[in-house]
Scaffold this active site. Structure first.
Site, short mmCIF file in Angstrom:
data_model
loop_
_atom_site.label_atom_id
_atom_site.label_comp_id
_atom_site.label_asym_id
_atom_site.label_seq_id
_atom_site.Cartn_x
_atom_site.Cartn_y
_atom_site.Cartn_z
N CYS A 268 0.84 -1.20 0.00
CA CYS A 268 0.00 0.00 0.00
C CYS A 268 0.88 1.25 0.00
CB CYS A 268 -0.98 -0.06 1.17
SG CYS A 268 -2.40 1.03 0.97
N GLU B 88 -0.82 -8.68 5.05
CA GLU B 88 -0.71 -8.79 6.52
C GLU B 88 -2.08 -8.74 7.20
OE1 GLU B 88 -0.26 -6.08 4.84
OE2 GLU B 88 -0.88 -4.31 5.98
N HIS C 109 -3.32 -5.80 1.04
CA HIS C 109 -2.65 -5.97 2.34
C HIS C 109 -2.56 -7.44 2.76
CE1 HIS C 109 -2.48 -1.74 3.83
NE2 HIS C 109 -3.49 -1.57 2.99
#
Lengths: 225, 77
Positions: free
Chosen positions: A89, A199, A197
């Site tokens: 990002c 994560e 994302h």
């Protein structure tokens, strides 16, 4: 061998903790936290992650100021030595602004902030970041961004495609990105920038675990090295 | 020395902000606005001996992103 991973925090980063938690869960050891004003990375770093957020308030352009912060000289040097670097990002925006990846990330074509789970196609499952996926696999990873509209000139896009450097593609148009590109690799395949994302998709409680294998791929690569 | 740097998107690069402004102008009843391109103007106050080469370098290294933007340097005295 414990993988020594570093997570860089810029003023305005807001996914640095999520990134550190994801790394710790997969690696089994805490990630080293590094501040943007530091001029050196910790010794013997195996993996560097640039997190999402709004570094420097997105002043001038997203990622522009962070890309010129003191720690980024060390990150560029480390990338030059082949240390794997992941930018997610805002981290992707920083990598393009720092010249580690081609292209630029512009305002989403629809002008709206997009926050949802996106379906992605794994285009290259041969990179050190994607080896635990199958080529062509559909995965679900959250996106949350305002400036994720990937732009590069046609010649650069053709080169990226030809060299297998499109790591991930949105299955449906998401933000106006050229050729629906969601993630790109550097020429040597050791730097990956992506808007989604991973994560945020490493635990069943997140609603999906499709991001976990990205970190597992990196660990496998570092351990094998 | 006062310098204005005008940063604009390269021709052909889609400008979502310009398009939104165009739609907003239409919404206000202004007809005939064929296109809008939004840019940025950065005003600098620099030492008088600052060279053109240094100004150019500032633009290329930071003020403009050469992948998507052009810049024009205007000295205003």
């Amino acid at each position: 061998m414990a993988v020594r991973a570093a997570v860089i925090t810029f003023p305005g980063s807001n996914c640095d903790r999520d990134m550190a938690v994801a790394i710790e869960q997969v690696v089994g050891a805490p990630a080293l936290r590094v501040w943007h004003g530091d001029t050196a990375l910790p010794d013997r770093v195996d993996f560097i992650a640039l997190p999402g957020g709004f570094s420097y308030g997105d002043y001038l352009r997203s990622g522009a100021m962070a890309a010129r912060s003191p720690i980024m000289r060390a990150v560029v040097d480390a990338a030059g030595r082949g240390v794997p670097v992941l930018g997610v990002c805002n981290g992707f925006q920083v990598l393009t602004e720092a010249g580690l990846l081609p292209g630029a990330l512009m305002r989403n074509a629809g002008m709206n902030f997009i926050c949802r789970t996106a379906a992605l196609k794994v285009e290259n499952a041969g990179s050190l970041f994607t080896s635990a996926y199958r080529a062509g696999e559909d995965i679900r990873i959250p996106v949350a961004h305002h400036d994720g509209n990937y732009f590069a000139d046609a010649e650069t896009l053709d080169r990226l495609e030809g060299e297998g450097r499109v790591a991930f593609r949105y299955i449906e148009a998401c933000n106006g990105s050229q050729r629906n590109i969601a993630g790109v690799l550097s020429e040597n395949g050791r730097v990956l920038g992506m808007m989604p994302h991973p994560e945020r998709a490493i635990d069943a409680a997140h609603g999906g675990v499709d991001g976990r294998r990205l970190f597992e791929s990196v660990v496998a690569s570092v351990v094998a090295a | 020395m006062k310098v204005r740097v005008h940063v604009s998107l390269k021709p052909g690069v889609l400008d979502p902000q310009g398009r939104a402004i165009q739609h907003a102008l239409e919404g206000l009843g202004f007809d005939g606005v064929r296109d809008v391109r939004a840019g940025r103007m950065i005003e600098l106050d620099v030492a008088d001996e600052t060279t053109d080469a240094a100004l150019d370098s500032m633009c290329r290294q930071l003020l403009a992103n050469m992948v998507i933007e052009n810049y024009r340097i205007e000295k205003v005295g």
